[in-house]
Structure formats: structure tokens, C-alpha cells
Design a protein around this motif. Structure first.
Motif, PDB file in Angstrom:
ATOM      1  N   PRO A   1       0.836  -1.195   0.000  1.00  0.00           N
ATOM      2  CA  PRO A   1       0.000   0.000   0.000  1.00  0.00           C
ATOM      3  C   PRO A   1       0.873   1.249   0.000  1.00  0.00           C
ATOM      4  N   ALA A   2       0.454   2.240  -0.705  1.00  0.00           N
ATOM      5  CA  ALA A   2       1.255   3.451  -0.853  1.00  0.00           C
ATOM      6  C   ALA A   2       1.553   4.109   0.487  1.00  0.00           C
ATOM      7  N   THR A   3       0.743   3.856   1.499  1.00  0.00           N
ATOM      8  CA  THR A   3       0.947   4.478   2.813  1.00  0.00           C
ATOM      9  C   THR A   3       1.606   3.535   3.812  1.00  0.00           C
ATOM     10  N   SER A   4       2.102   2.400   3.388  1.00  0.00           N
ATOM     11  CA  SER A   4       2.639   1.377   4.287  1.00  0.00           C
ATOM     12  C   SER A   4       3.928   1.795   4.958  1.00  0.00           C
ATOM     13  N   SER A   5       4.101   1.406   6.229  1.00  0.00           N
ATOM     14  CA  SER A   5       5.358   1.647   6.921  1.00  0.00           C
ATOM     15  C   SER A   5       6.427   0.676   6.430  1.00  0.00           C
ATOM     16  N   TRP A   6       6.017  -0.415   5.774  1.00  0.00           N
ATOM     17  CA  TRP A   6       6.968  -1.383   5.228  1.00  0.00           C
ATOM     18  C   TRP A   6       7.776  -0.772   4.100  1.00  0.00           C
ATOM     19  N   SER A   7       7.288   0.287   3.539  1.00  0.00           N
ATOM     20  CA  SER A   7       7.940   0.873   2.373  1.00  0.00           C
ATOM     21  C   SER A   7       9.146   1.730   2.756  1.00  0.00           C
ATOM     22  N   SER A   8       9.942   1.260   3.726  1.00  0.00           N
ATOM     23  CA  SER A   8      11.105   2.022   4.176  1.00  0.00           C
ATOM     24  C   SER A   8      12.138   2.193   3.077  1.00  0.00           C
ATOM     25  N   CYS A   9      12.126   1.313   2.100  1.00  0.00           N
ATOM     26  CA  CYS A   9      13.083   1.436   1.004  1.00  0.00           C
ATOM     27  C   CYS A   9      12.520   2.269  -0.138  1.00  0.00           C
ATOM     28  N   ALA A  10      11.372   2.884   0.075  1.00  0.00           N
ATOM     29  CA  ALA A  10      10.729   3.677  -0.982  1.00  0.00           C
ATOM     30  C   ALA A  10      11.353   5.060  -1.079  1.00  0.00           C
ATOM     31  N   ARG A  11      11.261   5.608  -2.251  1.00  0.00           N
ATOM     32  CA  ARG A  11      11.655   7.002  -2.442  1.00  0.00           C
ATOM     33  C   ARG A  11      10.724   7.600  -3.483  1.00  0.00           C
ATOM     34  N   THR A  12      10.550   8.901  -3.441  1.00  0.00           N
ATOM     35  CA  THR A  12       9.644   9.558  -4.375  1.00  0.00           C
ATOM     36  C   THR A  12      10.456  10.270  -5.439  1.00  0.00           C
ATOM     37  N   ILE A  13      10.145   9.963  -6.684  1.00  0.00           N
ATOM     38  CA  ILE A  13      10.814  10.591  -7.822  1.00  0.00           C
ATOM     39  C   ILE A  13       9.725  11.136  -8.730  1.00  0.00           C
ATOM     40  N   ARG A  14       9.741  12.455  -8.966  1.00  0.00           N
ATOM     41  CA  ARG A  14       8.736  13.105  -9.812  1.00  0.00           C
ATOM     42  C   ARG A  14       7.322  12.748  -9.387  1.00  0.00           C
ATOM     43  N   GLY A  15       7.083  12.746  -8.075  1.00  0.00           N
ATOM     44  CA  GLY A  15       5.748  12.493  -7.556  1.00  0.00           C
ATOM     45  C   GLY A  15       5.331  11.041  -7.520  1.00  0.00           C
ATOM     46  N   ARG A  16       6.200  10.132  -7.946  1.00  0.00           N
ATOM     47  CA  ARG A  16       5.855   8.708  -7.967  1.00  0.00           C
ATOM     48  C   ARG A  16       6.776   7.956  -7.004  1.00  0.00           C
ATOM     49  N   THR A  17       6.179   7.143  -6.144  1.00  0.00           N
ATOM     50  CA  THR A  17       6.965   6.390  -5.178  1.00  0.00           C
ATOM     51  C   THR A  17       7.464   5.107  -5.812  1.00  0.00           C
ATOM     52  N   THR A  18       8.772   4.900  -5.739  1.00  0.00           N
ATOM     53  CA  THR A  18       9.382   3.664  -6.208  1.00  0.00           C
ATOM     54  C   THR A  18      10.313   3.168  -5.116  1.00  0.00           C
ATOM     55  N   ALA A  19      10.730   1.936  -5.220  1.00  0.00           N
ATOM     56  CA  ALA A  19      11.606   1.385  -4.203  1.00  0.00           C
ATOM     57  C   ALA A  19      12.434   0.261  -4.765  1.00  0.00           C
ATOM     58  N   THR A  20      13.526   0.001  -4.102  1.00  0.00           N
ATOM     59  CA  THR A  20      14.333  -1.172  -4.365  1.00  0.00           C
ATOM     60  C   THR A  20      14.529  -1.851  -3.024  1.00  0.00           C
ATOM     61  N   CYS A  21      14.107  -3.098  -2.927  1.00  0.00           N
ATOM     62  CA  CYS A  21      14.201  -3.847  -1.680  1.00  0.00           C
ATOM     63  C   CYS A  21      14.915  -5.160  -1.917  1.00  0.00           C
ATOM     64  N   PRO A  22      15.821  -5.537  -1.013  1.00  0.00           N
ATOM     65  CA  PRO A  22      16.501  -6.822  -1.169  1.00  0.00           C
ATOM     66  C   PRO A  22      15.516  -7.978  -1.016  1.00  0.00           C
ATOM     67  N   PRO A  23      15.747  -9.074  -1.727  1.00  0.00           N
ATOM     68  CA  PRO A  23      14.844 -10.224  -1.657  1.00  0.00           C
ATOM     69  C   PRO A  23      14.628 -10.761  -0.240  1.00  0.00           C
TER      70      PRO A  23
END
Length: 135
Positions: free
Chosen positions: A5-27
């Protein structure tokens, strides 16, 4: 790709680029998360289980459809692994975000089926010839 979910606390590896949240997370972080997954036997579940097996596994919350998976993830029950195509509208709307998982191979085998009681049309034979030799 994993979805959450876009509001998840799990998204600690997320970053916002040009208004869009993306992330890279290790397997291993994806595997350890309490994932929302499809039911045993589904192609999506088999793909996720095989890909994440070397990294261990956190608990799983099983659902019976891609729609239920997307709704569960959006409601905050945990991240999930699902086809981008299945959740493209939720991704575009910002209801879900996605995480790239370098080193995690999420390839899937697709099966073609047809009626045994009717001949396969020539166009279908041609199509099967193309996709089975595409490698």
C-alpha cells in the motif's frame, strides 16, 4: 515486483521521484515480510514461493484472487507479489506502490489449453509455434 500500500510503513526502502513512489528492496526483506499471497497452486504463488525460497519466509496471508490480493495490500495487511498487469490501475492511481527486487527472478510458465474435441484453428497453431520457439 512486490506491491505494497502506498501508505505502508513497510515501504522504508521507498523514495519519491517526480511524484511517484518507487523502491528497491533486497529479496530477503521481501521474504521476511508478512506477505499477502495467492492460494497454493496458483501460478503467482508458485512463482513467488520458488523465487523467495532461498531467502527464507515470513508468515503468509492467503487470498483467492488477484483482486483480493490487491485489496488486502491496499488495506495494509502487508506487501504482496502479483503481476503488474493485474494491478496496473491501482499503481497508476497511487493506491499501490511497487518495489524492484534486484536478484529476484519472478518468471512464470504459461500454459496454452484448448478443446480436445475440436481441431485447433491454423492461426492458433501458428501462434503456438511462435511462442513455443521464442525461447
Amino acid at each position: 515486483m512486490s506491491r505494497w500500500p502506498a501508505t505502508s510503513s513497510w515501504s522504508s526502502c521507498a523514495r519519491t521521484i517526480r511524484g511517484r513512489t518507487t523502491a528497491t528492496c533486497p529479496p530477503d526483506e521481501v521474504a521476511a515480510a508478512g506477505l499477502v499471497v495467492r492460494e497454493p497452486g496458483s501460478g503467482t504463488r508458485q512463482t513467488a514461493d520458488l523465487a523467495l525460497a532461498p531467502y527464507g519466509a515470513g508468515h503468509r496471508f492467503e487470498v483467492g484472487s488477484n483482486a483480493a490480493l490487491a485489496a488486502s495490500v491496499a488495506a495494509g495487511l502487508g506487501p504482496g507479489v502479483v503481476s503488474r498487469l493485474a494491478v496496473q490501475l491501482a499503481l497508476r492511481s497511487g493506491r499501490l506502490s511497487e518495489a524492484r527486487t534486484p536478484g529476484l527472478r519472478l518468471a512464470r510458465v504459461l500454459r496454452a489449453v484448448w478443446s480436445a474435441s475440436a481441431p485447433l484453428p491454423r492461426s492458433a497453431e501458428d501462434f503456438l509455434g511462435i511462442v513455443t520457439h521464442a525461447g
